[in-house]
Design an enzyme around this catalytic site. Structure first.
Site, PDB file in Angstrom:
ATOM      1  N   ASP A  40      -5.735  57.275  28.360  1.00  0.00           N
ATOM      2  CA  ASP A  40      -5.388  58.378  27.067  1.00  0.00           C
ATOM      3  C   ASP A  40      -4.182  57.881  25.921  1.00  0.00           C
ATOM      4  O   ASP A  40      -3.333  57.946  25.470  1.00  0.00           O
ATOM      5  CB  ASP A  40      -4.651  60.126  27.756  1.00  0.00           C
ATOM      6  CG  ASP A  40      -3.195  59.259  28.531  1.00  0.00           C
ATOM      7  OD1 ASP A  40      -3.306  58.459  28.889  1.00  0.00           O
ATOM      8  OD2 ASP A  40      -2.672  60.747  29.440  1.00  0.00           O
ATOM      9  N   HIS A 244     -12.664  30.287  15.096  1.00  0.00           N
ATOM     10  CA  HIS A 244     -11.820  32.258  15.745  1.00  0.00           C
ATOM     11  C   HIS A 244     -11.092  32.015  16.644  1.00  0.00           C
ATOM     12  O   HIS A 244     -10.754  32.653  17.224  1.00  0.00           O
ATOM     13  CB  HIS A 244     -13.051  33.061  15.441  1.00  0.00           C
ATOM     14  CG  HIS A 244     -13.216  33.291  14.248  1.00  0.00           C
ATOM     15  ND1 HIS A 244     -14.658  34.182  14.028  1.00  0.00           N
ATOM     16  CD2 HIS A 244     -12.882  32.953  12.919  1.00  0.00           C
ATOM     17  CE1 HIS A 244     -14.547  33.977  12.498  1.00  0.00           C
ATOM     18  NE2 HIS A 244     -14.296  33.617  12.106  1.00  0.00           N
ATOM     19  N   ASP A 261      -2.916  30.632  11.923  1.00  0.00           N
ATOM     20  CA  ASP A 261      -3.719  31.128  10.478  1.00  0.00           C
ATOM     21  C   ASP A 261      -3.745  33.300  10.958  1.00  0.00           C
ATOM     22  O   ASP A 261      -4.220  33.300  12.190  1.00  0.00           O
ATOM     23  CB  ASP A 261      -5.634  30.841  10.434  1.00  0.00           C
ATOM     24  CG  ASP A 261      -6.372  32.035   9.420  1.00  0.00           C
ATOM     25  OD1 ASP A 261      -5.962  32.705   8.755  1.00  0.00           O
ATOM     26  OD2 ASP A 261      -7.783  31.476   9.771  1.00  0.00           O
ATOM     27  N   ASP A 272      -3.117  36.303   4.126  1.00  0.00           N
ATOM     28  CA  ASP A 272      -4.582  35.635   5.503  1.00  0.00           C
ATOM     29  C   ASP A 272      -4.109  33.755   4.712  1.00  0.00           C
ATOM     30  O   ASP A 272      -4.457  33.645   3.784  1.00  0.00           O
ATOM     31  CB  ASP A 272      -6.027  35.748   4.743  1.00  0.00           C
ATOM     32  CG  ASP A 272      -6.589  34.628   6.064  1.00  0.00           C
ATOM     33  OD1 ASP A 272      -5.870  34.092   6.167  1.00  0.00           O
ATOM     34  OD2 ASP A 272      -8.167  35.096   5.414  1.00  0.00           O
ATOM     35  N   HIS A 351     -17.699  25.958   7.472  1.00  0.00           N
ATOM     36  CA  HIS A 351     -17.576  27.382   6.715  1.00  0.00           C
ATOM     37  C   HIS A 351     -16.685  27.152   4.944  1.00  0.00           C
ATOM     38  O   HIS A 351     -17.114  26.798   4.305  1.00  0.00           O
ATOM     39  CB  HIS A 351     -16.226  27.938   6.986  1.00  0.00           C
ATOM     40  CG  HIS A 351     -14.942  26.922   7.364  1.00  0.00           C
ATOM     41  ND1 HIS A 351     -14.350  27.487   6.227  1.00  0.00           N
ATOM     42  CD2 HIS A 351     -13.800  26.446   8.332  1.00  0.00           C
ATOM     43  CE1 HIS A 351     -13.427  26.796   6.171  1.00  0.00           C
ATOM     44  NE2 HIS A 351     -13.158  26.302   7.137  1.00  0.00           N
ATOM     45  N   HIS A 355     -12.956  33.656   0.644  1.00  0.00           N
ATOM     46  CA  HIS A 355     -13.511  34.692   0.931  1.00  0.00           C
ATOM     47  C   HIS A 355     -12.699  36.231  -0.426  1.00  0.00           C
ATOM     48  O   HIS A 355     -11.841  35.864  -0.300  1.00  0.00           O
ATOM     49  CB  HIS A 355     -13.683  36.023   2.082  1.00  0.00           C
ATOM     50  CG  HIS A 355     -12.311  35.436   2.562  1.00  0.00           C
ATOM     51  ND1 HIS A 355     -11.117  36.780   2.495  1.00  0.00           N
ATOM     52  CD2 HIS A 355     -12.055  34.598   4.175  1.00  0.00           C
ATOM     53  CE1 HIS A 355     -10.543  36.156   4.108  1.00  0.00           C
ATOM     54  NE2 HIS A 355     -10.557  34.993   3.837  1.00  0.00           N
ATOM     55  N   HIS A 362     -12.121  40.337   5.335  1.00  0.00           N
ATOM     56  CA  HIS A 362     -13.021  39.831   4.172  1.00  0.00           C
ATOM     57  C   HIS A 362     -13.199  41.198   3.797  1.00  0.00           C
ATOM     58  O   HIS A 362     -13.819  42.025   3.486  1.00  0.00           O
ATOM     59  CB  HIS A 362     -13.948  39.488   4.768  1.00  0.00           C
ATOM     60  CG  HIS A 362     -13.249  38.486   6.607  1.00  0.00           C
ATOM     61  ND1 HIS A 362     -14.179  37.752   7.054  1.00  0.00           N
ATOM     62  CD2 HIS A 362     -12.251  37.592   6.177  1.00  0.00           C
ATOM     63  CE1 HIS A 362     -14.099  36.997   7.823  1.00  0.00           C
ATOM     64  NE2 HIS A 362     -12.500  36.921   6.842  1.00  0.00           N
ATOM     65  N   GLU A 385      -9.586  28.034   1.429  1.00  0.00           N
ATOM     66  CA  GLU A 385      -9.382  27.555   2.564  1.00  0.00           C
ATOM     67  C   GLU A 385      -9.631  26.818   2.891  1.00  0.00           C
ATOM     68  O   GLU A 385     -11.118  26.971   3.874  1.00  0.00           O
ATOM     69  CB  GLU A 385      -8.689  28.964   3.414  1.00  0.00           C
ATOM     70  CG  GLU A 385     -10.559  29.721   3.669  1.00  0.00           C
ATOM     71  CD  GLU A 385     -11.027  30.716   4.068  1.00  0.00           C
ATOM     72  OE1 GLU A 385     -10.087  30.491   5.625  1.00  0.00           O
ATOM     73  OE2 GLU A 385     -10.805  32.115   4.361  1.00  0.00           O
ATOM     74  N   TYR A 389     -12.868  19.628  10.793  1.00  0.00           N
ATOM     75  CA  TYR A 389     -12.716  19.845  12.146  1.00  0.00           C
ATOM     76  C   TYR A 389     -13.559  18.889  12.472  1.00  0.00           C
ATOM     77  O   TYR A 389     -14.461  18.472  12.979  1.00  0.00           O
ATOM     78  CB  TYR A 389     -12.883  21.862  12.004  1.00  0.00           C
ATOM     79  CG  TYR A 389     -12.450  21.921  12.015  1.00  0.00           C
ATOM     80  CD1 TYR A 389     -11.086  22.903  11.851  1.00  0.00           C
ATOM     81  CD2 TYR A 389     -13.094  22.676  10.736  1.00  0.00           C
ATOM     82  CE1 TYR A 389     -10.746  24.077  10.609  1.00  0.00           C
ATOM     83  CE2 TYR A 389     -12.417  23.753   9.879  1.00  0.00           C
ATOM     84  CZ  TYR A 389     -11.692  23.966   9.964  1.00  0.00           C
ATOM     85  OH  TYR A 389     -10.913  25.087   8.947  1.00  0.00           O
ATOM     86  N   ARG A 407      -7.092  22.947   8.352  1.00  0.00           N
ATOM     87  CA  ARG A 407      -6.848  24.311   7.820  1.00  0.00           C
ATOM     88  C   ARG A 407      -5.740  24.506   6.466  1.00  0.00           C
ATOM     89  O   ARG A 407      -5.083  24.436   7.326  1.00  0.00           O
ATOM     90  CB  ARG A 407      -7.545  25.226   8.235  1.00  0.00           C
ATOM     91  CG  ARG A 407      -8.190  26.502   7.353  1.00  0.00           C
ATOM     92  CD  ARG A 407      -9.260  27.367   7.556  1.00  0.00           C
ATOM     93  NE  ARG A 407      -8.541  28.040   9.157  1.00  0.00           N
ATOM     94  CZ  ARG A 407      -9.004  28.071   9.710  1.00  0.00           C
ATOM     95  NH1 ARG A 407      -9.853  27.150  10.621  1.00  0.00           N
ATOM     96  NH2 ARG A 407      -8.458  29.214  10.512  1.00  0.00           N
ATOM     97  N   GLU A 409      -4.998  27.360   3.791  1.00  0.00           N
ATOM     98  CA  GLU A 409      -5.093  28.304   3.258  1.00  0.00           C
ATOM     99  C   GLU A 409      -4.363  28.950   2.186  1.00  0.00           C
ATOM    100  O   GLU A 409      -3.168  29.183   3.024  1.00  0.00           O
ATOM    101  CB  GLU A 409      -5.893  29.996   4.247  1.00  0.00           C
ATOM    102  CG  GLU A 409      -6.314  30.297   3.790  1.00  0.00           C
ATOM    103  CD  GLU A 409      -6.982  31.896   4.585  1.00  0.00           C
ATOM    104  OE1 GLU A 409      -6.505  31.767   6.199  1.00  0.00           O
ATOM    105  OE2 GLU A 409      -8.030  32.385   5.052  1.00  0.00           O
TER     106      GLU A 409
HETATM  107  N1  GLY Z   1      -8.678  34.190   9.344  1.00  0.00           N
HETATM  108  C1  GLY Z   1      -9.903  34.939   8.788  1.00  0.00           C
HETATM  109  C2  GLY Z   1     -10.206  33.889   7.460  1.00  0.00           C
HETATM  110  O1  GLY Z   1      -9.346  32.753   7.463  1.00  0.00           O
HETATM  111  O2  GLY Z   1     -11.048  34.206   7.593  1.00  0.00           O
HETATM  112 MN    MN Z   2      -7.382  32.815   7.660  1.00  0.00          MN
HETATM  113 MN    MN Z   3      -9.345  33.692   5.821  1.00  0.00          MN
END
Ligand code: GLY
Ligand code: MN
Ligand code: MN
Length: 439
Positions: A40, A244, A261, A272, A351, A355, A362, A385, A389, A407, A409
């Site tokens: 619950d 991720h 991140d 983000d 990647h 976005h 996203h 971003e 890697y 990274r 961003e």
């Molecule tokens: N944290 C998700 C991205 O950077 O897309």
């Molecule tokens: Mn991110």
């Molecule tokens: Mn992002």
């Protein structure tokens, strides 16, 4: 916390959507359902982003109906009725009257009466817009309402002929952020930047990744941002190469970088940010060399965020700098043009450079119009971003490079002249990071 998007802006959004809808149509949009976490205990409630965008109404068990031209009110909300006994346990409910008074709906009814009322509102409308296929339970409810109308055709009822996905109209509107939305997003960016600074200052050998996650959450909560926009990624050493990574349970080691991140959600708007910094406070020569490439790529990409450039230009700019950097460091062979053509950079950068960003991390909105990349326009918000890697098991490179993940961003919004960085409150040059950590 009070919504800072003015009530009248939500009404304007509903008006604008109705102006884009076909004549004689109706739009129906449900609030997010509550979800059970275990037994619950429920997951913290998060409003559906489309519903939030059109209503600012934060309760579950609600349905919005937009009925252009309806004499007794075009924007109609079905919501829970006030109930002192229930409210004693679960807190304040707005109720239909409150929905009209406080949220600016033209008309409102108890959600318990929706099956009796809504079919009559759909009847005679030729087209129904709704989030088709998003939630099977809601699809079934729409079908049930249509069946009620179809059962009355012999009495002269007119069932709608077309069911149309609402997203197409709505998501294009969401792509262009208003001044009020940008204000909330800038605040979210500022809080997240402060959280990253705090984590950087408190990173110490002997700690665990989750210790830094705790520092982030501390700052988010302190500023009323009760939720993250997505699960925070805190990856020490080679964990920074897992895009991720959310386990966040490993010890932080001297000599390693840590990639964070993370961003808070404020009034349902996401931020983000990614920063990568040395646990010890000092970059090694290899970390420095790779970091400078990623930073140069990020600057190049941010420079390419401006009106009349298209969506892919920041990505292309970052890709050129990253790939040239890999060649210069001896991590990739051949010429820049060859490496770009045969995508030999992909094991190191797999990647996209960003976005859309907004109510969803996203965010919604088309990246292409037909076959062409979307042209950037003022008010569009996006992340920038780039990263590099070097997998820990990449035997094509010298061991000294392996296991480094970087990274950087930021969140930017397109302006008339170029773009505004909403997350510049957290350092990203090597000198500034080392100075902050030494402080
Ligand atoms: N944290 C998700 C991205 O950077 O897309
Ligand atoms: Mn991110
Ligand atoms: Mn992002």
């Amino acid at each position: 916390m009070a919504v800072t998007i003015p009530v009248k802006e939500f009404a304007e959004r509903r008006r604008k959507l109705m102006d884009r809808m076909a004549p004689d149509s109706i739009a129906i949009l449900p609030a997010a359902p509550e979800r059970v976490r275990n037994r619950d205990v429920l997951h913290p409630f998060r409003q559906d982003s489309d519903f939030q965008y059109l209503t600012g109404f934060g309760e579950p068990e609600a349905v919005l109906a937009l009925i252009p031209g309806r004499e007794h009110g075009e924007a109609v909300l079905f919501c829970k009725e006030r109930n002192p006994e229930k409210e004693l346990w679960d807190g304040f409910l707005v109720g239909p009257e409150g929905a009209i008074e406080r949220y600016g709906f033209d008309d409102a009814f108890p959600i318990a009466d929706i099956d009796d009322i809504l079919p009559g509102m759909i009847e005679g409308r030729s087209r129904v817009y709704y989030p088709l296929g998003k939630d099977p339970a809601f699809d079934n409810r729409v079908m049930d309402w249509l069946k009620v109308i179809r059962s009355k055709v012999r009495s002269g009822a007119h069932p709608p002929g077309e069911l149309v996905a609402l997203e197409h109209l709505l998501h294009d509107m969401r792509l262009y952020k208003s001044a009020a939305e940008i204000k909330v997003m800038a605040k979210a960016g500022q809080i997240s930047a402060e959280a990253h600074c705090r984590a950087m200052k408190r990173a110490r050998q002997g700690g665990y990744e989750y210790n830094l996650e705790a520092e982030l959450i501390h700052t988010f909560m302190e500023h009323s941002a009760r939720s993250t926009a997505y699960p925070s990624i805190v990856g020490g050493g080679a964990n920074g190469c897992i895009l991720h990574y959310i386990e966040n349970a490993a010890p932080l080691k001297d000599g390693d970088l840590v990639l964070i991140d993370a961003g808070c959600e404020l009034e349902c708007y996401a931020s983000d940010i990614t920063r990568t910094f040395p646990v010890s406070g000092k970059f090694s020569p290899e970390q420095k060399a790779l970091y400078e490439v990623v930073l140069a790529a990020q600057y190049a990409a941010i420079d390419a965020v401006k009106p009349d450039n298209h969506w892919n230009q920041p990505h292309e700019a970052a890709l050129r700098v990253l790939t040239q950097g890999l060649i210069d460091l001896g991590l990739l062979a051949g010429t820049l043009d060859d490496a770009l053509a045969n995508e030999s950079y992909k094991p190191f950068f797999m990647h996209r450079t960003g976005h859309w960003l907004g109510l969803d991390v996203h965010d919604v909105g088309d990246y292409k119009v037909g076959d062409a990349w979307r042209v950037l326009e003022p008010g569009m918000a996006l992340t920038v971003e780039p990263g590099l890697y070097i997998a820990p098991d990449n035997t094509d490179v010298e061991p000294r490079w392996r296991g480094i993940g970087i990274r950087i961003e930021d969140d930017v919004v397109v302006t008339k002249e170029g773009c505004r960085n909403l997350t510049e409150g957290v350092p990203k040059t090597i000198a500034d990071i080392e100075a902050l950590m030494a402080d």
